[in-house]
Design a protein around this motif. Sequence first.
Motif, PDB file in Angstrom:
ATOM      1  N   ILE A   8       0.848  -1.192   0.000  1.00  0.00           N
ATOM      2  CA  ILE A   8       0.000   0.000   0.000  1.00  0.00           C
ATOM      3  C   ILE A   8       0.882   1.240   0.000  1.00  0.00           C
ATOM      4  O   ILE A   8       1.710   1.415   0.892  1.00  0.00           O
ATOM      5  CB  ILE A   8      -0.941   0.012   1.216  1.00  0.00           C
ATOM      6  N   LEU A  26      -4.310   1.897   8.876  1.00  0.00           N
ATOM      7  CA  LEU A  26      -3.837   0.827   7.992  1.00  0.00           C
ATOM      8  C   LEU A  26      -3.075  -0.256   8.757  1.00  0.00           C
ATOM      9  O   LEU A  26      -2.672  -1.260   8.165  1.00  0.00           O
ATOM     10  CB  LEU A  26      -2.917   1.407   6.910  1.00  0.00           C
ATOM     11  N   GLN A  31      -6.934  -2.858  11.415  1.00  0.00           N
ATOM     12  CA  GLN A  31      -7.564  -3.601  10.331  1.00  0.00           C
ATOM     13  C   GLN A  31      -7.984  -4.987  10.814  1.00  0.00           C
ATOM     14  O   GLN A  31      -7.241  -5.661  11.518  1.00  0.00           O
ATOM     15  CB  GLN A  31      -6.615  -3.718   9.139  1.00  0.00           C
ATOM     16  N   TYR A  39       0.577  -7.811   4.117  1.00  0.00           N
ATOM     17  CA  TYR A  39       0.737  -6.546   3.383  1.00  0.00           C
ATOM     18  C   TYR A  39       1.783  -5.666   4.046  1.00  0.00           C
ATOM     19  O   TYR A  39       2.144  -5.851   5.202  1.00  0.00           O
ATOM     20  CB  TYR A  39      -0.600  -5.799   3.309  1.00  0.00           C
ATOM     21  N   VAL A  41       3.055  -1.330   4.114  1.00  0.00           N
ATOM     22  CA  VAL A  41       2.660   0.043   3.824  1.00  0.00           C
ATOM     23  C   VAL A  41       3.933   0.841   3.559  1.00  0.00           C
ATOM     24  O   VAL A  41       4.853   0.854   4.378  1.00  0.00           O
ATOM     25  CB  VAL A  41       1.878   0.674   4.986  1.00  0.00           C
ATOM     26  N   GLY A  93      -1.899  -0.919  -3.318  1.00  0.00           N
ATOM     27  CA  GLY A  93      -2.937   0.022  -2.944  1.00  0.00           C
ATOM     28  C   GLY A  93      -2.357   1.404  -3.162  1.00  0.00           C
ATOM     29  O   GLY A  93      -1.168   1.617  -2.941  1.00  0.00           O
ATOM     30  N   VAL A 107      -8.532  -3.513   4.090  1.00  0.00           N
ATOM     31  CA  VAL A 107      -7.450  -4.397   3.638  1.00  0.00           C
ATOM     32  C   VAL A 107      -7.959  -5.831   3.479  1.00  0.00           C
ATOM     33  O   VAL A 107      -7.619  -6.514   2.506  1.00  0.00           O
ATOM     34  CB  VAL A 107      -6.257  -4.337   4.610  1.00  0.00           C
ATOM     35  N   HIS A 108      -8.794  -6.295   4.398  1.00  0.00           N
ATOM     36  CA  HIS A 108      -9.336  -7.656   4.326  1.00  0.00           C
ATOM     37  C   HIS A 108     -10.092  -7.880   3.021  1.00  0.00           C
ATOM     38  O   HIS A 108      -9.850  -8.871   2.310  1.00  0.00           O
ATOM     39  CB  HIS A 108     -10.259  -7.894   5.522  1.00  0.00           C
ATOM     40  N   CYS A 186      -8.588   5.667  -2.636  1.00  0.00           N
ATOM     41  CA  CYS A 186      -8.062   4.448  -2.025  1.00  0.00           C
ATOM     42  C   CYS A 186      -8.363   3.319  -2.998  1.00  0.00           C
ATOM     43  O   CYS A 186      -9.443   2.750  -3.011  1.00  0.00           O
ATOM     44  CB  CYS A 186      -8.706   4.206  -0.667  1.00  0.00           C
ATOM     45  N   PHE A 188      -7.023  -0.213  -5.283  1.00  0.00           N
ATOM     46  CA  PHE A 188      -6.162  -1.396  -5.274  1.00  0.00           C
ATOM     47  C   PHE A 188      -6.212  -2.055  -6.654  1.00  0.00           C
ATOM     48  O   PHE A 188      -7.286  -2.190  -7.241  1.00  0.00           O
ATOM     49  CB  PHE A 188      -6.630  -2.399  -4.216  1.00  0.00           C
TER      50      PHE A 188
END
Length: 328
Positions: A8, A26, A31, A39, A41, A93, A107-108, A186, A188
Amino acid sequence: MSQPLLSIIVIAYDMPRQALNTLISLSPAYQQGVDADDYEVILVENRSKRNMDAEAIARLPGNFRYFLRDEPGVSPAAAINFAFSQVRGRFIGLMIDGARMVTPGVVHYALMALRMTADAMVVVPGYHLGENEQQFHLTHGYCEEQEQRLLDEIDWQNNGYALFDISCLSGANPNGIFHPFMECNCLFLAADVFREIGQADERFDLPGGGALNLCIYRKAAMYPRTRAFMLAGEGSFHQLHGGVTTSEVAQRDAILQRQREQLTELLGEPFRSPKIEPVLLGKVPAEALRYLQFSVERGIQRAQRWAALNKDMYADERTKSLNPSPQS
């Protein structure tokens, strides 16, 4: 750390409090339904007079990588491309505006869509904190101190979906999820798709990137390979920070006109929102139901208008299906 599936990208400039809130939102501590190893960031901050606290970022749970860079220009485009050069995931992302907090399921559900198909383009609807869009914050007497009080009152770190209770729809999607979006703050998608659409075009050199976000979203949405997924019960929430077009600034109309002109020039045609029919994904919490109801009501009106004109309300989706998919 094992190779993450998702990287991300968050870009920040002169917004230390807001960007830290975004990073907290995040983190795997906030999350839901994800593991830290799923993931990473990547935060890229263009140096300003108010830089972020690197130690505060290092204390966050999860996999955060922080880069502070000197940017001679006023656009985030170069920072986006630098961040993209650092990604380790197959999917990315993209949050060009680091002042956007997200809800706990983003995120899920993004990972769920990306695991279902490598062609997924996951769209998170946008909102502004406060009762009114923030480009009118002076008119309505809205300020950062008032915003911070609202966030404290809802205890957002322990109740992230309460962000819906203190927000309004963004002007980029004022009619809800069954109307075409202008942009997505936002987003992805597969890393190779982002590469194939040209990444962030650094010719977008106006303050804040101008209409860069609109360009990226349109190119991704119109790319023959992508399939749109809409997270109807999630959101990204803009915090007031003195943004170029998200605060009440002098000569805002002139700024927007220049952005439109540059967007038309670089796209090679006048901009229009892509008419893409999304797959709805995820739960819709009670706090978001009023927005879903509004979206359905407006969506029905739109469907009736297009039916009366004997036109397809998702014409771009049909056109895409006729185009051969490029090799990845």
